[in-house]
Design a protein around this motif. Structure first.
Motif, PDB file in Angstrom:
ATOM      1  N   ARG A  95     -38.147 -28.599  -7.256  1.00 41.94           N
ATOM      2  CA  ARG A  95     -38.217 -30.058  -7.274  1.00 41.94           C
ATOM      3  C   ARG A  95     -39.673 -30.466  -7.471  1.00 41.94           C
ATOM      4  NH1 ARG A  95     -33.495 -32.490  -7.898  1.00 41.94           N
ATOM      5  NH2 ARG A  95     -31.916 -31.891  -6.418  1.00 41.94           N
ATOM      6  N   THR A  96     -39.851 -31.729  -7.936  1.00 38.05           N
ATOM      7  CA  THR A  96     -41.205 -32.295  -7.937  1.00 38.05           C
ATOM      8  C   THR A  96     -41.231 -33.438  -6.923  1.00 38.05           C
ATOM      9  OG1 THR A  96     -40.706 -33.949  -9.612  1.00 38.05           O
ATOM     10  CG2 THR A  96     -41.473 -31.803 -10.396  1.00 38.05           C
ATOM     11  N   HIS A  97     -42.454 -33.819  -6.546  1.00 37.78           N
ATOM     12  CA  HIS A  97     -42.560 -34.832  -5.482  1.00 37.78           C
ATOM     13  C   HIS A  97     -41.914 -36.152  -5.912  1.00 37.78           C
ATOM     14  CE1 HIS A  97     -45.982 -36.384  -7.844  1.00 37.78           C
ATOM     15  NE2 HIS A  97     -45.845 -37.497  -7.155  1.00 37.78           N
ATOM     16  N   SER A  98     -41.967 -36.473  -7.221  1.00 38.42           N
ATOM     17  CA  SER A  98     -41.426 -37.762  -7.673  1.00 38.42           C
ATOM     18  C   SER A  98     -39.892 -37.780  -7.684  1.00 38.42           C
ATOM     19  CB  SER A  98     -41.958 -38.099  -9.068  1.00 38.42           C
ATOM     20  OG  SER A  98     -41.699 -37.015  -9.936  1.00 38.42           O
TER      21      SER A  98
ATOM     22  N   PRO B 202     -46.063 -25.521   2.789  1.00 40.85           N
ATOM     23  CA  PRO B 202     -44.791 -25.999   3.348  1.00 40.85           C
ATOM     24  C   PRO B 202     -44.493 -25.427   4.725  1.00 40.85           C
ATOM     25  CG  PRO B 202     -44.407 -24.520   1.497  1.00 40.85           C
ATOM     26  CD  PRO B 202     -45.873 -24.782   1.540  1.00 40.85           C
TER      27      PRO B 202
ATOM     28  N   SER C 295     -39.652 -42.570   3.051  1.00 42.66           N
ATOM     29  CA  SER C 295     -39.495 -41.761   1.825  1.00 42.66           C
ATOM     30  C   SER C 295     -40.849 -41.576   1.144  1.00 42.66           C
ATOM     31  CB  SER C 295     -38.560 -42.437   0.825  1.00 42.66           C
ATOM     32  OG  SER C 295     -37.335 -42.731   1.431  1.00 42.66           O
TER      33      SER C 295
ATOM     34  N   VAL D  60     -42.816 -38.910   2.888  1.00 41.05           N
ATOM     35  CA  VAL D  60     -42.346 -37.556   2.541  1.00 41.05           C
ATOM     36  C   VAL D  60     -42.807 -37.202   1.124  1.00 41.05           C
ATOM     37  CG1 VAL D  60     -40.324 -36.074   2.210  1.00 41.05           C
ATOM     38  CG2 VAL D  60     -40.366 -37.723   4.087  1.00 41.05           C
ATOM     39  N   ARG D  61     -42.763 -38.199   0.226  1.00 40.49           N
ATOM     40  CA  ARG D  61     -43.203 -37.947  -1.160  1.00 40.49           C
ATOM     41  C   ARG D  61     -44.677 -37.577  -1.185  1.00 40.49           C
ATOM     42  NH1 ARG D  61     -42.489 -42.783  -3.419  1.00 40.49           N
ATOM     43  NH2 ARG D  61     -40.285 -42.698  -2.948  1.00 40.49           N
TER      44      ARG D  61
ATOM     45  N   PHE E  25     -37.562 -30.336   1.893  1.00 35.90           N
ATOM     46  CA  PHE E  25     -37.908 -30.830   0.567  1.00 35.90           C
ATOM     47  C   PHE E  25     -39.230 -30.232   0.093  1.00 35.90           C
ATOM     48  CE2 PHE E  25     -37.473 -33.389  -3.066  1.00 35.90           C
ATOM     49  CZ  PHE E  25     -38.734 -33.864  -3.408  1.00 35.90           C
ATOM     50  N   CYS E  26     -40.193 -30.168   1.009  1.00 35.65           N
ATOM     51  CA  CYS E  26     -41.505 -29.579   0.653  1.00 35.65           C
ATOM     52  C   CYS E  26     -41.345 -28.114   0.254  1.00 35.65           C
ATOM     53  CB  CYS E  26     -42.483 -29.724   1.818  1.00 35.65           C
ATOM     54  SG  CYS E  26     -43.042 -31.419   2.043  1.00 35.65           S
ATOM     55  N   GLN E  27     -40.418 -27.431   0.900  1.00 34.80           N
ATOM     56  CA  GLN E  27     -40.136 -26.035   0.551  1.00 34.80           C
ATOM     57  C   GLN E  27     -39.609 -25.944  -0.883  1.00 34.80           C
ATOM     58  OE1 GLN E  27     -40.861 -23.679   2.981  1.00 34.80           O
ATOM     59  NE2 GLN E  27     -40.526 -22.209   1.349  1.00 34.80           N
TER      60      GLN E  27
ATOM     61  N   VAL F 198     -48.192 -30.696  -1.158  1.00 36.36           N
ATOM     62  CA  VAL F 198     -47.755 -29.300  -1.364  1.00 36.36           C
ATOM     63  C   VAL F 198     -47.937 -28.918  -2.835  1.00 36.36           C
ATOM     64  CG1 VAL F 198     -45.709 -27.808  -1.356  1.00 36.36           C
ATOM     65  CG2 VAL F 198     -46.177 -29.303   0.593  1.00 36.36           C
ATOM     66  N   GLU F 199     -47.562 -29.855  -3.731  1.00 31.43           N
ATOM     67  CA  GLU F 199     -47.697 -29.598  -5.184  1.00 31.43           C
ATOM     68  C   GLU F 199     -49.144 -29.314  -5.568  1.00 31.43           C
ATOM     69  OE1 GLU F 199     -46.294 -32.789  -7.698  1.00 31.43           O
ATOM     70  OE2 GLU F 199     -44.245 -32.103  -7.442  1.00 31.43           O
TER      71      GLU F 199
ATOM     72  N   ALA G 220     -45.055 -34.081  -0.079  1.00 29.04           N
ATOM     73  CA  ALA G 220     -44.615 -33.172  -1.145  1.00 29.04           C
ATOM     74  C   ALA G 220     -45.682 -33.085  -2.236  1.00 29.04           C
ATOM     75  CB  ALA G 220     -43.288 -33.661  -1.721  1.00 29.04           C
ATOM     76  N   TRP G 221     -46.346 -34.208  -2.511  1.00 28.49           N
ATOM     77  CA  TRP G 221     -47.436 -34.199  -3.485  1.00 28.49           C
ATOM     78  C   TRP G 221     -48.554 -33.278  -2.988  1.00 28.49           C
ATOM     79  CZ3 TRP G 221     -52.550 -35.699  -2.963  1.00 28.49           C
ATOM     80  CH2 TRP G 221     -53.300 -35.782  -4.158  1.00 28.49           C
TER      81      TRP G 221
ATOM     82  N   LEU H   7     -38.157 -37.339  -5.089  1.00 28.20           N
ATOM     83  CA  LEU H   7     -37.678 -37.846  -3.803  1.00 28.20           C
ATOM     84  C   LEU H   7     -37.627 -39.373  -3.803  1.00 28.20           C
ATOM     85  CD1 LEU H   7     -37.126 -36.631  -0.757  1.00 28.20           C
ATOM     86  CD2 LEU H   7     -38.959 -38.206  -0.298  1.00 28.20           C
ATOM     87  N   ASP H   8     -36.462 -39.893  -3.525  1.00 28.04           N
ATOM     88  CA  ASP H   8     -36.334 -41.330  -3.312  1.00 28.04           C
ATOM     89  C   ASP H   8     -35.492 -41.560  -2.052  1.00 28.04           C
ATOM     90  OD1 ASP H   8     -33.870 -41.788  -5.995  1.00 28.04           O
ATOM     91  OD2 ASP H   8     -33.740 -40.745  -4.084  1.00 28.04           O
TER      92      ASP H   8
ATOM     93  N   VAL I  10     -40.198 -28.042  -3.239  1.00 26.62           N
ATOM     94  CA  VAL I  10     -41.312 -28.367  -4.145  1.00 26.62           C
ATOM     95  C   VAL I  10     -42.208 -27.138  -4.314  1.00 26.62           C
ATOM     96  CG1 VAL I  10     -43.455 -29.721  -4.283  1.00 26.62           C
ATOM     97  CG2 VAL I  10     -41.298 -30.857  -3.733  1.00 26.62           C
ATOM     98  N   ALA I  11     -42.443 -26.443  -3.194  1.00 23.90           N
ATOM     99  CA  ALA I  11     -43.289 -25.239  -3.251  1.00 23.90           C
ATOM    100  C   ALA I  11     -42.657 -24.180  -4.149  1.00 23.90           C
ATOM    101  CB  ALA I  11     -43.493 -24.683  -1.840  1.00 23.90           C
TER     102      ALA I  11
END
Lengths: 210, 282
Positions: B204-207, A180, A163, A166-167, B195-197, A173-174, A170-171, B209-210, B199-200
């Motif tokens: 959603r934000t990266h935080s 993505p 997880s 993946v986080r 998930f990245c999609q 990407v942010e 995602a960061w 995700l758990d 966020v893009a």
């Protein structure tokens, strides 16, 4: 007790090591530290003593790995699931961790001599703050060493690590560092999880079969 | 490898392999002691037995339990066997690490799982042979289901739940999935991309995700609970990529091979699972 027990191998151990080294050797070995409590029960000592002796045996094992030229060792020391244990046992394990990470910081010359890079993997914010600080100091002090690598999994579960990976993506990407649509391969996960080389061998140090 | 060290290593390796073979032979011999009397009498009648194809029937019985005519007695026995265990796994993974999988033996294992009352079964080999030949495995399972459980199979219906179909596991006694190494790792990668999609697209934000969110995003075992037990067949000391996300608390029991496996060996593994103490980290 030092993290890597000092002392040379006996003649017989050196002979056996030479034979073993002549064949294919794993580059990365993982140890699951299991069975300390059963060992303590068997020897009629306190659980804390079992954990402490478990660490002593680990120190000896790390020396063997060094002698056998195994460059990367991962140790599964404490799982997030282990927080479910009694407060007394968890506090005892945290005290042991404090003791051992402090000792690690005292042994910097030894770590420099062997070129050992320490990495600690896990959900570190779950740990007491003083232990987080000790871990941070140990990791920073050894970050430039690259002869061998010791990964300590502390407050760890594989699901949290995946997880986390993946986080982090995602960061990325942010922050605009990753698109993505860029293909994400399984390789990215192993890099995010902080390992150089996948396991060659995983050893469970206990009597149980799982 | 060269020199004296290499020679010593080869000798040590050969000695270890010989000891391992001897150990396996001794274990097989000890298991066969219970049937030693039957085996002896069969050996005496061997020429006639061969003429009658008895050896093949004996191998089939050993693999499949009661013969066709005793299906009703067999059904009761298997259900009773399952109920007699202190705990029965809800989901069993059958992981084959051998190069040449056997459809008949895998079908036997699946049917035995159904017969003792296991609700979910996953079949896996890392080369994806069973998955590519899903239809052949299905046919073999249906054939053995009829043979071993009698004509009345309705109580033991099995639903083949491919990972891209959902909602088909309801109202069935047992559900089966056939998986390969592409399923789980690719599933985690796909969940990460999805998930990245999000966020893009700033949904959603990266935080956000758990562990729970990622668990919900994964689809390879839709409708199936995490495996309680994995029976791993073959000499490889690895599950070779079988559901790495889902087997965090799974009991893993290794068996030498799935080829010609007997019901007794299968049940012995279930018995071992029932007797094991699971502390879940405590």
């Amino acid at each position: 007790m030092s993290w890597i027990r000092e002392g040379e191998l006996t003649i017989i151990e050196r002979f056996c090591a030479n034979i073993i080294k002549a064949g294919p050797m794993p580059k990365h070995v993982a140890f699951i530290m299991d069975g300390n409590r059963r060992y303590a029960q068997k020897c009629h000592v306190e659980r804390q003593q079992g954990h402490s002796q478990g660490f002593d045996k680990l120190a000896q094992t790390l020396r063997w790995c060094l002698n056998l030229g195994i460059r990367e060792v991962t140790v599964y020391a404490f799982s997030i699931e282990n927080f479910k244990r009694s407060k007394e046992e968890v506090d005892g394990l945290m005290d042991l961790a404090r003791q051992k990470f402090s000792r690690l910081l005292e042994e910097q010359e030894n770590l420099k001599k062997h070129g050992v890079c320490i990495r600690v993997l896990g959900d570190l914010p779950l740990l007491p703050v003083d232990i987080q600080e000790l871990i941070a100091q140990a990791v920073l002090a050894t970050r430039n060493y690259n002869k061998c690598f010791l990964n300590v999994c502390f407050a760890y579960t594989s699901r949290h690590e995946i997880s986390n990976a993946v986080r982090e993506m995602a960061w990325g990407v942010e922050q605009g560092l990753l698109e993505p649509r860029h293909p994400i391969h399984a390789w990215c996960f192993s890099q995010s999880c902080g390992q150089n080389i996948p396991f060659g061998t995983c050893v469970k140090l206990s009597f149980s079969s799982r | 490898m060269s020199g004296a060290g290499g020679l010593a290593w080869r000798a040590l390796h050969a000695l270890l392999r010989a000891l391992l073979c001897l150990q396996r032979a001794l274990l097989a011999c000890l298991r066969g002691r219970a049937a030693a009397a039957a085996a002896t009498s069969c050996a005496l009648l061997a020429p006639a037995a061969r003429a009658l194809g008895f050896r093949e029937a004996r191998a089939a019985w050993r693999r499949r339990g009661p013969a066709r005519g005793a299906a009703a007695r067999g059904r009761q026995r298997w259900r009773a066997d399952g109920r007699a265990l202190r705990k029965l796994p809800v989901h069993v993974g059958l992981v084959v690490t051998e190069e040449e999988p056997s459809y008949a033996d895998m079908a036997s294992l699946v049917v035995w799982c159904m017969a003792v009352g296991i609700s979910y079964v996953s079949v896996y080999d890392h080369n994806g042979i069973f998955k590519r030949n899903n239809a052949r495995l299905m046919d073999e399972i249906l054939k053995q289901q009829q043979e071993l459980l009698g004509l009345d199979c309705s109580k033991y219906s099995v639903e083949f739940a491919n990972h891209d179909k959902t909602g088909q596991v309801l109202n069935c006694q047992s559900a089966l999935k056939v998986l390969s190494s592409e399923d789980e790792k690719a599933d985690i990668v796909k969940a990460a991309q999805n998930f990245c999609q999000l966020v893009a697209q700033q949904q959603r934000t990266h935080s956000d995700l758990d562990v729970n969110m990622l668990d919900n995003l994964l689809s390879s075992t839709n409708g199936f609970p995490d495996p309680d037990l994995v029976l791993k067949f073959g000499p490889v000391d690895s599950t070779l990529g079988f559901l790495p996300w889902h087997i965090r608390l799974t009991e893993i029991i290794s068996l030498p091979s799935h080829l010609n496996i007997s019901y007794e060996d299968f049940f012995s593994a279930l018995h071992h699972y029932a007797a094991c103490e699971q502390r879940w980290g405590k």
